[in-house]
Design an enzyme around this catalytic site. Structure first.
Site, PDB file in Angstrom:
ATOM      1  N   SER A  23       0.742  -1.241  -0.053  1.00  0.00           N
ATOM      2  CA  SER A  23       0.194  -0.071   0.001  1.00  0.00           C
ATOM      3  C   SER A  23       0.974   1.350   0.193  1.00  0.00           C
ATOM      4  O   SER A  23       1.981   1.200   0.729  1.00  0.00           O
ATOM      5  CB  SER A  23      -0.938  -0.065   1.089  1.00  0.00           C
ATOM      6  OG  SER A  23      -1.829   1.316   1.194  1.00  0.00           O
ATOM      7  N   LYS A  48      -3.968   2.901  -1.754  1.00  0.00           N
ATOM      8  CA  LYS A  48      -3.254   3.602  -0.869  1.00  0.00           C
ATOM      9  C   LYS A  48      -4.251   3.834   0.348  1.00  0.00           C
ATOM     10  O   LYS A  48      -5.393   3.781   0.115  1.00  0.00           O
ATOM     11  CB  LYS A  48      -3.154   5.094  -1.484  1.00  0.00           C
ATOM     12  CG  LYS A  48      -2.617   6.231  -0.593  1.00  0.00           C
ATOM     13  CD  LYS A  48      -1.324   5.973  -0.055  1.00  0.00           C
ATOM     14  CE  LYS A  48      -0.900   6.921   0.955  1.00  0.00           C
ATOM     15  NZ  LYS A  48       0.568   6.542   1.662  1.00  0.00           N
ATOM     16  N   ASN A  72      10.576   7.326   3.591  1.00  0.00           N
ATOM     17  CA  ASN A  72       9.597   7.858   3.165  1.00  0.00           C
ATOM     18  C   ASN A  72       8.742   8.682   4.270  1.00  0.00           C
ATOM     19  O   ASN A  72       8.939   8.397   5.566  1.00  0.00           O
ATOM     20  CB  ASN A  72       8.601   7.349   2.506  1.00  0.00           C
ATOM     21  CG  ASN A  72       7.597   6.531   3.206  1.00  0.00           C
ATOM     22  OD1 ASN A  72       6.541   7.212   3.623  1.00  0.00           O
ATOM     23  ND2 ASN A  72       7.777   5.363   3.557  1.00  0.00           N
ATOM     24  N   LEU A  76       0.670  10.394   4.333  1.00  0.00           N
ATOM     25  CA  LEU A  76      -0.814   9.869   4.047  1.00  0.00           C
ATOM     26  C   LEU A  76      -1.642  10.717   2.753  1.00  0.00           C
ATOM     27  O   LEU A  76      -2.792  11.144   2.881  1.00  0.00           O
ATOM     28  CB  LEU A  76      -1.760   9.848   5.164  1.00  0.00           C
ATOM     29  CG  LEU A  76      -2.018   8.606   5.788  1.00  0.00           C
ATOM     30  CD1 LEU A  76      -3.022   8.809   7.239  1.00  0.00           C
ATOM     31  CD2 LEU A  76      -2.980   7.661   4.772  1.00  0.00           C
ATOM     32  N   CYS A 130       0.742   4.018  10.324  1.00  0.00           N
ATOM     33  CA  CYS A 130       1.542   5.086   9.684  1.00  0.00           C
ATOM     34  C   CYS A 130       2.400   5.650  10.367  1.00  0.00           C
ATOM     35  O   CYS A 130       1.870   6.239  11.647  1.00  0.00           O
ATOM     36  CB  CYS A 130       0.499   5.843   9.158  1.00  0.00           C
ATOM     37  SG  CYS A 130       1.315   7.113   8.195  1.00  0.00           S
ATOM     38  N   ASN A 193       4.656  -2.746   8.303  1.00  0.00           N
ATOM     39  CA  ASN A 193       4.676  -1.444   7.431  1.00  0.00           C
ATOM     40  C   ASN A 193       6.099  -1.066   7.593  1.00  0.00           C
ATOM     41  O   ASN A 193       6.936  -1.769   7.998  1.00  0.00           O
ATOM     42  CB  ASN A 193       3.854  -0.379   8.652  1.00  0.00           C
ATOM     43  CG  ASN A 193       3.362   0.648   7.453  1.00  0.00           C
ATOM     44  OD1 ASN A 193       3.934   1.214   6.585  1.00  0.00           O
ATOM     45  ND2 ASN A 193       2.230   1.180   7.835  1.00  0.00           N
ATOM     46  N   GLY A 221      12.440  -1.392   2.062  1.00  0.00           N
ATOM     47  CA  GLY A 221      13.364  -1.922   1.167  1.00  0.00           C
ATOM     48  C   GLY A 221      14.273  -2.959   1.589  1.00  0.00           C
ATOM     49  O   GLY A 221      14.268  -3.264   2.929  1.00  0.00           O
ATOM     50  N   GLY A 249       7.666  -6.282   3.212  1.00  0.00           N
ATOM     51  CA  GLY A 249       9.047  -5.697   3.673  1.00  0.00           C
ATOM     52  C   GLY A 249      10.217  -6.612   2.891  1.00  0.00           C
ATOM     53  O   GLY A 249      10.383  -7.620   3.148  1.00  0.00           O
ATOM     54  N   THR A 272       9.205  -0.753  -1.963  1.00  0.00           N
ATOM     55  CA  THR A 272      10.393  -0.181  -2.405  1.00  0.00           C
ATOM     56  C   THR A 272      10.881  -0.530  -3.887  1.00  0.00           C
ATOM     57  O   THR A 272      11.301   0.330  -4.656  1.00  0.00           O
ATOM     58  CB  THR A 272      11.630  -0.067  -1.245  1.00  0.00           C
ATOM     59  OG1 THR A 272      10.984   0.625  -0.261  1.00  0.00           O
ATOM     60  CG2 THR A 272      12.649   0.557  -1.862  1.00  0.00           C
TER      61      THR A 272
HETATM   62  O1  RRO Z   1       1.794   8.142   3.797  1.00  0.00           O
HETATM   63  C1  RRO Z   1       2.565   7.674   4.507  1.00  0.00           C
HETATM   64  O2  RRO Z   1       3.644   8.609   4.897  1.00  0.00           O
HETATM   65  C2  RRO Z   1       2.725   6.121   4.952  1.00  0.00           C
HETATM   66  C3  RRO Z   1       1.878   5.427   5.304  1.00  0.00           C
HETATM   67 BR1  RRO Z   1       0.064   5.994   5.492  1.00  0.00          BR
HETATM   68  C4  RRO Z   1       2.164   4.232   6.012  1.00  0.00           C
HETATM   69  O3  RRO Z   1       1.413   3.384   6.306  1.00  0.00           O
HETATM   70  N1  RRO Z   1       3.445   3.993   5.724  1.00  0.00           N
HETATM   71  C5  RRO Z   1       4.441   4.594   5.314  1.00  0.00           C
HETATM   72  O4  RRO Z   1       5.610   4.082   5.149  1.00  0.00           O
HETATM   73  N2  RRO Z   1       4.024   5.739   4.815  1.00  0.00           N
END
Ligand code: RRO
Length: 311
Positions: A23, A48, A72, A76, A130, A193, A221, A249, A272
Protein backbone atom coordinates in the site's frame (compact mmCIF):
# COMPACT_ATOMS: atom_id res chain seq x y z
CA UNK A 1 8.70 -30.30 -16.66
CA UNK A 2 5.96 -30.31 -14.03
CA UNK A 3 3.83 -27.19 -14.11
CA UNK A 4 4.50 -24.76 -11.25
CA UNK A 5 1.43 -23.22 -9.78
CA UNK A 6 1.66 -19.95 -7.82
CA UNK A 7 -1.99 -19.87 -6.77
CA UNK A 8 -2.79 -18.26 -3.44
CA UNK A 9 -6.02 -17.24 -1.77
CA UNK A 10 -7.49 -13.92 -0.81
CA UNK A 11 -10.55 -14.55 1.35
CA UNK A 12 -12.27 -17.35 -0.56
CA UNK A 13 -10.96 -16.25 -3.95
CA UNK A 14 -8.19 -18.13 -5.71
CA UNK A 15 -5.66 -15.78 -7.28
CA UNK A 16 -2.96 -16.69 -9.77
CA UNK A 17 -0.05 -14.99 -8.07
CA UNK A 18 0.92 -14.36 -4.44
CA UNK A 19 2.24 -10.88 -5.30
CA UNK A 20 0.52 -7.75 -4.10
CA UNK A 21 1.68 -4.13 -4.26
CA UNK A 22 2.60 -2.60 -0.91
CA UNK A 23 0.00 0.00 0.00
CA UNK A 24 1.26 3.45 -0.90
CA UNK A 25 3.20 2.30 -3.96
CA UNK A 26 1.60 3.14 -7.31
CA UNK A 27 -1.95 3.06 -5.94
CA UNK A 28 -3.00 6.62 -5.16
CA UNK A 29 -4.65 7.80 -8.38
CA UNK A 30 -7.15 6.24 -10.78
CA UNK A 31 -4.39 5.94 -13.38
CA UNK A 32 -2.00 4.18 -11.01
CA UNK A 33 -4.69 1.77 -9.81
CA UNK A 34 -5.62 1.03 -13.43
CA UNK A 35 -1.94 0.26 -14.15
CA UNK A 36 -1.92 -2.22 -11.26
CA UNK A 37 -5.16 -3.79 -12.43
CA UNK A 38 -3.42 -4.55 -15.73
CA UNK A 39 -0.08 -5.67 -14.31
CA UNK A 40 0.79 -9.26 -15.09
CA UNK A 41 1.99 -11.42 -12.23
CA UNK A 42 0.31 -9.21 -9.66
CA UNK A 43 -2.35 -11.35 -7.94
CA UNK A 44 -4.27 -8.61 -6.20
CA UNK A 45 -3.93 -4.91 -5.50
CA UNK A 46 -4.31 -2.72 -2.45
CA UNK A 47 -5.18 0.97 -2.49
CA UNK A 48 -3.27 3.80 -0.89
CA UNK A 49 -4.54 4.10 2.68
CA UNK A 50 -7.59 6.30 2.51
CA UNK A 51 -8.72 8.83 5.10
CA UNK A 52 -12.11 10.44 5.66
CA UNK A 53 -10.96 13.64 3.95
CA UNK A 54 -8.70 14.22 0.95
CA UNK A 55 -5.11 14.83 2.10
CA UNK A 56 -2.23 16.58 0.34
CA UNK A 57 0.29 14.80 2.54
CA UNK A 58 3.59 16.12 3.85
CA UNK A 59 5.74 18.69 2.03
CA UNK A 60 8.43 17.58 -0.46
CA UNK A 61 10.93 16.03 -0.44
CA UNK A 62 9.02 13.10 1.03
CA UNK A 63 10.59 10.02 -0.57
CA UNK A 64 14.31 9.27 -0.88
CA UNK A 65 16.06 6.32 -2.44
CA UNK A 66 18.70 4.72 -0.22
CA UNK A 67 21.41 2.34 -1.37
CA UNK A 68 19.66 -0.60 0.28
CA UNK A 69 16.09 0.64 0.49
CA UNK A 70 14.15 3.86 0.94
CA UNK A 71 12.96 6.38 3.48
CA UNK A 72 9.56 8.05 3.16
CA UNK A 73 7.58 10.71 4.89
CA UNK A 74 4.60 10.86 2.56
CA UNK A 75 2.10 11.85 5.26
CA UNK A 76 -0.90 9.95 3.88
CA UNK A 77 -1.55 11.84 0.65
CA UNK A 78 -4.78 10.38 -0.75
CA UNK A 79 -7.96 11.23 -2.63
CA UNK A 80 -10.27 10.51 0.32
CA UNK A 81 -12.10 7.28 1.15
CA UNK A 82 -15.06 7.94 -1.15
CA UNK A 83 -12.84 7.69 -4.23
CA UNK A 84 -11.18 4.42 -3.15
CA UNK A 85 -14.43 2.87 -1.92
CA UNK A 86 -16.01 3.61 -5.27
CA UNK A 87 -12.94 2.19 -7.07
CA UNK A 88 -12.89 -1.13 -5.22
CA UNK A 89 -16.66 -1.50 -5.46
CA UNK A 90 -16.46 -1.27 -9.26
CA UNK A 91 -13.11 -3.07 -9.73
CA UNK A 92 -13.53 -6.12 -11.94
CA UNK A 93 -10.05 -6.89 -13.31
CA UNK A 94 -8.30 -8.07 -10.14
CA UNK A 95 -9.20 -8.76 -6.54
CA UNK A 96 -8.67 -5.58 -4.53
CA UNK A 97 -8.14 -4.64 -0.92
CA UNK A 98 -9.34 -1.28 0.35
CA UNK A 99 -6.77 0.20 2.75
CA UNK A 100 -8.02 2.81 5.21
CA UNK A 101 -6.17 4.84 7.80
CA UNK A 102 -7.55 6.96 10.57
CA UNK A 103 -6.02 9.92 12.30
CA UNK A 104 -7.91 9.02 15.47
CA UNK A 105 -9.88 6.11 16.90
CA UNK A 106 -13.08 8.07 16.27
CA UNK A 107 -12.15 8.48 12.60
CA UNK A 108 -11.52 4.74 12.28
CA UNK A 109 -14.99 4.00 13.58
CA UNK A 110 -16.58 6.58 11.29
CA UNK A 111 -14.73 5.20 8.24
CA UNK A 112 -15.63 1.59 8.95
CA UNK A 113 -19.28 2.52 9.59
CA UNK A 114 -19.35 4.06 6.13
CA UNK A 115 -17.85 0.91 4.58
CA UNK A 116 -20.26 -1.27 6.54
CA UNK A 117 -23.17 0.76 5.15
CA UNK A 118 -21.85 0.64 1.56
CA UNK A 119 -22.32 -1.95 -1.20
CA UNK A 120 -18.68 -3.04 -0.91
CA UNK A 121 -18.30 -6.60 0.36
CA UNK A 122 -14.60 -7.16 -0.37
CA UNK A 123 -11.61 -7.03 1.97
CA UNK A 124 -10.63 -3.90 3.86
CA UNK A 125 -7.37 -3.34 5.72
CA UNK A 126 -7.19 -0.92 8.63
CA UNK A 127 -3.76 0.69 8.72
CA UNK A 128 -2.78 0.88 12.39
CA UNK A 129 0.80 1.82 11.64
CA UNK A 130 1.41 4.97 9.60
CA UNK A 131 4.63 6.44 11.00
CA UNK A 132 4.55 9.80 9.29
CA UNK A 133 1.72 11.87 10.70
CA UNK A 134 3.00 14.85 12.64
CA UNK A 135 2.04 14.50 16.29
CA UNK A 136 0.30 11.12 15.90
CA UNK A 137 1.63 7.83 17.31
CA UNK A 138 1.42 4.48 15.50
CA UNK A 139 -1.72 3.02 17.09
CA UNK A 140 -0.59 -0.62 17.00
CA UNK A 141 2.31 0.15 19.37
CA UNK A 142 -0.37 0.86 22.01
CA UNK A 143 -1.82 -2.61 22.71
CA UNK A 144 -4.62 -1.41 25.02
CA UNK A 145 -5.91 1.19 22.60
CA UNK A 146 -5.67 -1.23 19.67
CA UNK A 147 -7.83 -3.62 21.66
CA UNK A 148 -10.34 -0.86 22.43
CA UNK A 149 -10.60 0.24 18.81
CA UNK A 150 -11.04 -3.33 17.52
CA UNK A 151 -13.64 -4.09 20.18
CA UNK A 152 -15.66 -1.11 19.04
CA UNK A 153 -15.13 -1.90 15.35
CA UNK A 154 -16.34 -5.48 15.71
CA UNK A 155 -19.40 -4.38 17.67
CA UNK A 156 -20.87 -3.36 14.29
CA UNK A 157 -18.52 -4.46 11.50
CA UNK A 158 -19.42 -7.72 9.74
CA UNK A 159 -17.42 -7.48 6.49
CA UNK A 160 -13.91 -8.90 5.88
CA UNK A 161 -11.34 -6.86 7.77
CA UNK A 162 -7.59 -7.14 8.30
CA UNK A 163 -5.01 -4.85 9.88
CA UNK A 164 -1.66 -3.45 8.80
CA UNK A 165 0.90 -3.65 11.57
CA UNK A 166 4.15 -1.87 12.31
CA UNK A 167 7.23 -4.01 12.92
CA UNK A 168 7.76 -5.31 16.46
CA UNK A 169 11.19 -6.01 17.85
CA UNK A 170 10.59 -7.86 21.09
CA UNK A 171 9.13 -11.35 21.49
CA UNK A 172 6.92 -10.14 24.35
CA UNK A 173 5.41 -7.58 22.01
CA UNK A 174 4.57 -10.35 19.51
CA UNK A 175 2.79 -12.18 22.35
CA UNK A 176 0.89 -9.05 23.34
CA UNK A 177 -0.30 -7.95 19.91
CA UNK A 178 -1.24 -11.54 18.99
CA UNK A 179 -3.31 -11.93 22.15
CA UNK A 180 -5.24 -8.78 21.18
CA UNK A 181 -5.69 -9.74 17.51
CA UNK A 182 -6.76 -13.31 18.30
CA UNK A 183 -9.85 -11.93 20.08
CA UNK A 184 -11.32 -10.69 16.80
CA UNK A 185 -12.55 -12.28 13.54
CA UNK A 186 -9.81 -10.66 11.46
CA UNK A 187 -9.32 -12.04 7.97
CA UNK A 188 -5.66 -11.10 7.76
CA UNK A 189 -2.71 -9.28 9.21
CA UNK A 190 -0.38 -7.41 6.88
CA UNK A 191 3.13 -7.17 8.32
CA UNK A 192 5.30 -5.05 8.21
CA UNK A 193 4.71 -1.38 7.55
CA UNK A 194 7.90 0.63 7.15
CA UNK A 195 10.30 0.74 10.10
CA UNK A 196 9.18 4.03 11.60
CA UNK A 197 11.28 7.07 12.31
CA UNK A 198 14.55 6.16 10.72
CA UNK A 199 16.89 8.94 9.65
CA UNK A 200 19.25 9.32 6.70
CA UNK A 201 22.10 11.78 6.53
CA UNK A 202 23.47 13.29 3.33
CA UNK A 203 27.14 13.72 4.13
CA UNK A 204 27.73 16.14 1.25
CA UNK A 205 25.08 18.65 2.28
CA UNK A 206 25.12 17.69 5.97
CA UNK A 207 21.31 17.56 5.78
CA UNK A 208 18.46 15.18 6.34
CA UNK A 209 16.78 13.96 3.12
CA UNK A 210 13.04 14.40 3.76
CA UNK A 211 11.34 17.55 4.99
CA UNK A 212 8.62 16.73 7.51
CA UNK A 213 9.36 15.73 11.10
CA UNK A 214 12.97 16.91 10.89
CA UNK A 215 13.82 14.15 8.43
CA UNK A 216 12.54 11.19 10.46
CA UNK A 217 10.66 8.76 8.21
CA UNK A 218 9.62 5.18 7.47
CA UNK A 219 12.39 2.90 6.25
CA UNK A 220 11.67 0.18 3.70
CA UNK A 221 13.38 -2.01 1.12
CA UNK A 222 16.18 -4.58 1.30
CA UNK A 223 17.49 -3.45 4.66
CA UNK A 224 14.24 -4.31 6.47
CA UNK A 225 14.01 -7.89 5.17
CA UNK A 226 15.18 -9.61 8.40
CA UNK A 227 12.70 -7.55 10.43
CA UNK A 228 9.90 -8.37 8.01
CA UNK A 229 10.67 -12.10 8.02
CA UNK A 230 10.80 -12.11 11.83
CA UNK A 231 7.40 -10.43 12.02
CA UNK A 232 5.80 -12.82 9.52
CA UNK A 233 7.26 -15.84 11.33
CA UNK A 234 6.52 -14.67 14.89
CA UNK A 235 2.95 -13.71 14.06
CA UNK A 236 2.30 -16.92 12.10
CA UNK A 237 3.42 -18.85 15.17
CA UNK A 238 0.99 -16.95 17.41
CA UNK A 239 -2.11 -15.96 15.42
CA UNK A 240 -5.20 -18.09 14.88
CA UNK A 241 -4.80 -20.07 11.63
CA UNK A 242 -7.90 -18.33 10.28
CA UNK A 243 -5.96 -15.02 10.26
CA UNK A 244 -3.90 -15.09 7.06
CA UNK A 245 -0.58 -13.26 6.93
CA UNK A 246 0.40 -10.92 4.15
CA UNK A 247 4.14 -10.52 4.18
CA UNK A 248 5.47 -7.10 3.32
CA UNK A 249 8.99 -5.76 3.56
CA UNK A 250 12.38 -6.08 1.96
CA UNK A 251 11.48 -8.16 -1.08
CA UNK A 252 13.89 -7.52 -3.94
CA UNK A 253 14.26 -11.06 -5.33
CA UNK A 254 12.23 -14.22 -5.83
CA UNK A 255 14.33 -15.75 -3.05
CA UNK A 256 13.08 -13.06 -0.64
CA UNK A 257 9.48 -13.88 -1.59
CA UNK A 258 10.25 -17.58 -1.08
CA UNK A 259 11.57 -16.75 2.40
CA UNK A 260 8.41 -14.77 3.28
CA UNK A 261 6.24 -17.72 2.24
CA UNK A 262 8.44 -20.17 4.14
CA UNK A 263 7.85 -17.99 7.22
CA UNK A 264 4.11 -18.31 6.65
CA UNK A 265 3.01 -15.54 4.30
CA UNK A 266 -0.07 -16.21 2.14
CA UNK A 267 0.58 -13.18 -0.07
CA UNK A 268 3.77 -11.16 -0.52
CA UNK A 269 3.76 -7.39 -1.07
CA UNK A 270 6.45 -5.44 -2.83
CA UNK A 271 6.92 -1.70 -2.33
CA UNK A 272 10.32 -0.04 -2.51
CA UNK A 273 11.61 -2.41 -5.21
CA UNK A 274 8.69 -1.50 -7.47
CA UNK A 275 9.50 2.19 -7.01
CA UNK A 276 13.12 1.47 -8.01
CA UNK A 277 12.43 -0.98 -10.85
CA UNK A 278 8.90 -0.32 -12.09
CA UNK A 279 5.92 -2.66 -12.35
CA UNK A 280 7.98 -5.12 -14.42
CA UNK A 281 9.52 -6.19 -11.10
CA UNK A 282 6.59 -8.59 -10.62
CA UNK A 283 7.56 -10.51 -13.78
CA UNK A 284 11.16 -10.89 -12.63
CA UNK A 285 10.17 -11.88 -9.08
CA UNK A 286 7.72 -14.45 -10.46
CA UNK A 287 10.34 -15.99 -12.75
CA UNK A 288 12.88 -16.11 -9.90
CA UNK A 289 10.40 -17.64 -7.46
CA UNK A 290 9.42 -20.31 -10.02
CA UNK A 291 13.08 -21.10 -10.69
CA UNK A 292 13.75 -21.71 -6.99
CA UNK A 293 10.65 -23.86 -6.67
CA UNK A 294 11.60 -25.88 -9.73
CA UNK A 295 15.10 -26.50 -8.37
CA UNK A 296 13.59 -27.77 -5.12
CA UNK A 297 10.89 -29.83 -6.79
CA UNK A 298 8.02 -27.76 -5.38
CA UNK A 299 4.94 -27.32 -7.57
CA UNK A 300 2.73 -25.16 -5.37
CA UNK A 301 3.20 -22.59 -2.64
CA UNK A 302 1.53 -24.87 -0.10
CA UNK A 303 4.44 -27.31 -0.54
CA UNK A 304 6.57 -24.99 1.60
CA UNK A 305 4.38 -22.27 3.11
CA UNK A 306 5.09 -21.92 6.83
CA UNK A 307 7.51 -24.85 6.77
CA UNK A 308 10.61 -22.99 7.90
CA UNK A 309 12.90 -25.33 9.82
CA UNK A 310 14.68 -24.55 13.07
CA UNK A 311 18.13 -25.79 13.90
O1 RRO B 1 1.72 7.98 3.75
C1 RRO B 1 2.68 7.64 4.47
O2 RRO B 1 3.51 8.46 4.91
C2 RRO B 1 2.89 6.24 4.86
C3 RRO B 1 1.89 5.44 5.36
BR1 RRO B 1 0.11 5.95 5.44
C4 RRO B 1 2.21 4.15 5.82
O3 RRO B 1 1.37 3.37 6.30
N1 RRO B 1 3.50 3.76 5.74
C5 RRO B 1 4.47 4.55 5.25
O4 RRO B 1 5.65 4.14 5.21
N2 RRO B 1 4.15 5.80 4.79
Amino acid sequence: MTEINLQATLLDQTIDSPFLNASGVHCQTQEELDDLAQTKNLGALVTKSATLQVREGNPNPRYYDLPAGSINSMGLPNLGYEFYLDYVTKADKKPTILSVAALSAADAITLLKKIQASDYEGPTELNLSCPNIVGEPQLAYDFENTDKVLAEVFSFYTKPLGVKLPPYFDLVHFDKISAVLNKYPLTHVNTINSVGNGLWVDIETEQVVTKAKGGFGGVGGAMVLPTALANVRALRQRLNPSIKIMGTGGVTTGADAFAHILCGAELVSVGTQVIKEGLGAYDRLTAELKEIMAAKGYTSLSDFRGKLKEL
